[in-house]
Design a protein around this motif. Structure first.
Motif, short mmCIF file in Angstrom:
data_model
loop_
_atom_site.label_atom_id
_atom_site.label_comp_id
_atom_site.label_asym_id
_atom_site.label_seq_id
_atom_site.Cartn_x
_atom_site.Cartn_y
_atom_site.Cartn_z
N GLN A 210 -9.82 7.41 12.16
CA GLN A 210 -10.53 7.66 10.92
C GLN A 210 -9.96 6.69 9.89
OE1 GLN A 210 -11.91 11.54 10.12
NE2 GLN A 210 -11.30 11.49 7.97
N GLY A 211 -10.67 5.59 9.71
CA GLY A 211 -10.21 4.57 8.78
C GLY A 211 -8.90 3.97 9.23
N ARG A 212 -7.86 4.20 8.44
CA ARG A 212 -6.53 3.63 8.71
C ARG A 212 -5.62 4.59 9.48
NH1 ARG A 212 -5.25 -1.00 6.06
NH2 ARG A 212 -6.88 -1.83 4.69
N ALA B 14 -15.98 5.19 6.93
CA ALA B 14 -15.20 5.76 8.02
C ALA B 14 -14.18 6.77 7.51
CB ALA B 14 -14.48 4.65 8.79
N LEU B 15 -13.72 6.59 6.27
CA LEU B 15 -12.72 7.49 5.71
C LEU B 15 -13.34 8.74 5.09
CD1 LEU B 15 -10.60 4.71 4.04
CD2 LEU B 15 -9.76 6.28 5.77
N PRO C 28 -9.61 3.42 1.28
CA PRO C 28 -9.93 2.22 2.06
C PRO C 28 -8.80 1.22 2.21
CG PRO C 28 -11.75 2.77 0.61
CD PRO C 28 -10.62 3.68 0.23
N LEU D 232 -15.45 0.60 5.95
CA LEU D 232 -14.17 1.29 6.05
C LEU D 232 -14.17 2.54 5.17
CD1 LEU D 232 -11.40 1.25 7.30
CD2 LEU D 232 -10.61 -0.19 5.42
N ALA D 233 -14.74 2.43 3.99
CA ALA D 233 -14.81 3.59 3.12
C ALA D 233 -15.64 4.70 3.76
CB ALA D 233 -15.42 3.19 1.77
#
Length: 543
Positions: free
Chosen positions: A288-290, A541-542, A146, A538-539
């Protein structure tokens, strides 16, 4: 800044994977925003053969914003009109460009020579402070959490290093390793055709043998495209028929057989011959997240109006101004969600339109091809119809945009020539390319006090335009007089007198009067400052 070896360990706000055209533009944009970045690519040299051949005025406008126009213009030429010929060799339609004055300040569609243009993009990025370019370096593995992304890198001498980043942008091509690692699938928009692409450097003495304009030969026996490139560069895209071996098709002997109606081996030098499958594919997820994907990693489309490279450059132009705001704390993470929402929908719509053009060109049934020709001619009242390439490229339809009732939301904002104390200049050279309010002089001078001051306080540059000699508008940052009426006509066409324009030159929305403009400014700044995603989101999404 470029070095031969990787640092022992380092953290970067952004890592760009891939230093092709999209990755090089991304690196330049990051450097322009002052964002420290690492750019890696397995290849040390630019591929020395042409692949992409077309760009448009939106892309050249961006190059100009980056200070790159003068470096690339020697390798750019106007795209000739493209004439479409039917099953019996008759002209059935013509795709041309809009007349002057050009809406973006440049010829709307151009051809270019990719190797020197790509080299110029790379050199410009490498010269920017804070842009760390590592060639001969590949991504071995990538792990996202995250709060950061960890990348395992390997140089071509075998040396390994671990790098961390706040964000990663994968511009690593159609076979993207990052996309594969993230498990992102490509949605098939159902176009899959085998073609041979041939690039020739034609002798000056043989140019008269060739068509005077670019052409689409919509011949059901073998559909073929012909493109006039810069100088003596000419390209043929030739459909391969069922049972033809793609490897055999790209041999020198077979290439000359296929081009025999136009040229002999004495007339030209074969520059490149490559067999491809023309696809219509779009990634099901772009973030995907970052980690973000862009360019060919996110989409592939048939080449029939030359939008492949343009699409990748639009991707990074859309993403990086938003990423810059998030990194410096002016906007929350939620702004980054608009990247996929905007670009995926735009790419899908444009690819659908390109695919439809391709299906018309690729018709193999003679009876259906003649019916197609009759239908196209009927659309022009019995004469070959003229359409422009700019009609084919759609506006943005969703994302960080005003209300759907706005007549100009999502459209590309014009760039007129304006008068300055030093002479004529394009608008961006005078006013920059950040978040802007562009307003007609007549409305600006009658606004209730404070509206434009509020816009400036919220970080928007206020640009007033009007007739020559009208004098400055008190609350505007810049007052300009345009030369050719491009803005005047654009605003008249949508019935508005002010527009909020994003840094990527797309219109957030428009207003006709003071109250509407005040509401529009509030809506735009609210969209920009949406709260960050909670850590749990966010977590997720990852995962």
């Amino acid at each position: 800044m470029s070095e031969t070896s990787l640092p022992g360990s380092a953290h970067y706000p952004v890592v760009v994977v891939g230093f092709g055209p999209s990755g090089a533009v991304a690196a330049n944009l990051l450097g322009q925003h002052g964002i420290r970045s690492l750019v890696i690519d397995r290849q040390r040299e630019v591929y020395d053969k042409p692949r992409a051949i077309a760009i448009d005025h939106e892309i050249l406008r961006l190059f100009d914003n980056l200070g790159l126009a003068e470096a690339v213009l020697p390798y750019v030429a106007p795209f000739h009109a493209s004439e479409h010929f039917g099953a019996d060799g008759q002209l059935i339609r013509r795709i041309d460009t809009v007349p002057e004055p050009y809406p973006q300040g440049y010829v709307p569609t151009m051809v270019f020579t990719q190797p020197p243009v790509e080299a110029a993009l790379r050199a410009h990025a490498q010269a920017r402070p804070g842009v760390d370019v590592r060639l001969g370096t590949e991504l071995v593995d990538l792990t996202a959490t995250p709060d950061r992304v960890t990348l395992d890198l390997r140089q071509d001498d075998g040396m390994r290093r671990t790098i961390t980043a706040d964000y990663v942008i994968a511009c690593d091509g159609a076979s993207s390793g990052v996309r594969e690692r993230l498990g992102i699938r490509l949605a098939d928009l159902v176009f899959d055709e085998p073609w041979l692409v041939v690039d020739m450097q034609v002798n000056e003495s043989a140019l008269a043998k060739l068509p005077p304009n670019s052409a689409q030969f919509c011949d059901p026996r073998r559909p073929t495209s012909y493109i006039i490139g810069p100088g003596t560069h000419r390209r043929w895209e030739i459909m391969l028929l069922p049972g033809e071996d793609p490897r055999l098709a790209q041999t020198r002997e077979r290439v000359w057989e296929l081009l025999a109606r136009w040229l002999t081996p004495a007339d030209a030098t074969l520059w490149r011959a490559a067999s491809y499958r023309f696809h219509a594919l779009v990634a099901e997820r772009w973030r995907q997240g970052r980690v973000f994907i862009a360019g060919d990693a996110a989409h592939q489309q048939p080449p029939f109006i030359g939008q492949g490279m343009c699409q990748g450059v639009r991707d990074v132009a859309n993403l990086i101004w938003k990423l810059a705001r998030v990194l410096d704390g002016r906007s929350g993470e939620a702004l980054l969600d608009s990247y996929e929402a905007e670009r995926s929908a735009h790419v899908r719509e444009l690819t659908t339109r390109i695919k439809a053009i391709g299906q018309v060109i690729c018709e193999r049934d003679p009876v259906a091809a003649r019916a197609r020709d009759a239908r196209i001619l009927a659309e022009g009242g019995g004469q070959p119809r003229i359409i422009t390439r700019q009609e084919i490229v759609p506006p943005l339809a969703t994302g960080l945009l005003a209300d759907e009732t706005d007549p100009a939301r999502g459209r590309l904002f014009p760039q007129p020539w304006v008068e300055t104390a030093k002479g004529r200049a394009r608008l961006d050279a005078v006013a920059g390319a950040g978040c802007r309010v562009v307003i007609e002089d007549a409305l600006a001078r009658t606004l209730p006090a404070g509206i434009l001051a509020t816009a400036r306080a919220k970080g928007l540059t206020v640009i007033a335009f009007g007739p020559s000699g009208a004098g400055p508008v008190a609350e505007a940052d810049i007052t300009v007089a345009e030369c050719d009426g491009v803005l005047r006509d654009w605003f008249a066409g949508c019935g508005r007198a002010a527009a909020i324009v994003r840094p990527d030159h797309y219109v957030f929305g428009t207003a006709a009067d003071g109250p509407a403009l005040a509401a529009l400014i509030d809506a735009f700044t609210l969209g920009l400052t949406a709260p960050a995603l909670p850590a749990a989101s966010l977590a997720h999404a990852l995962s």
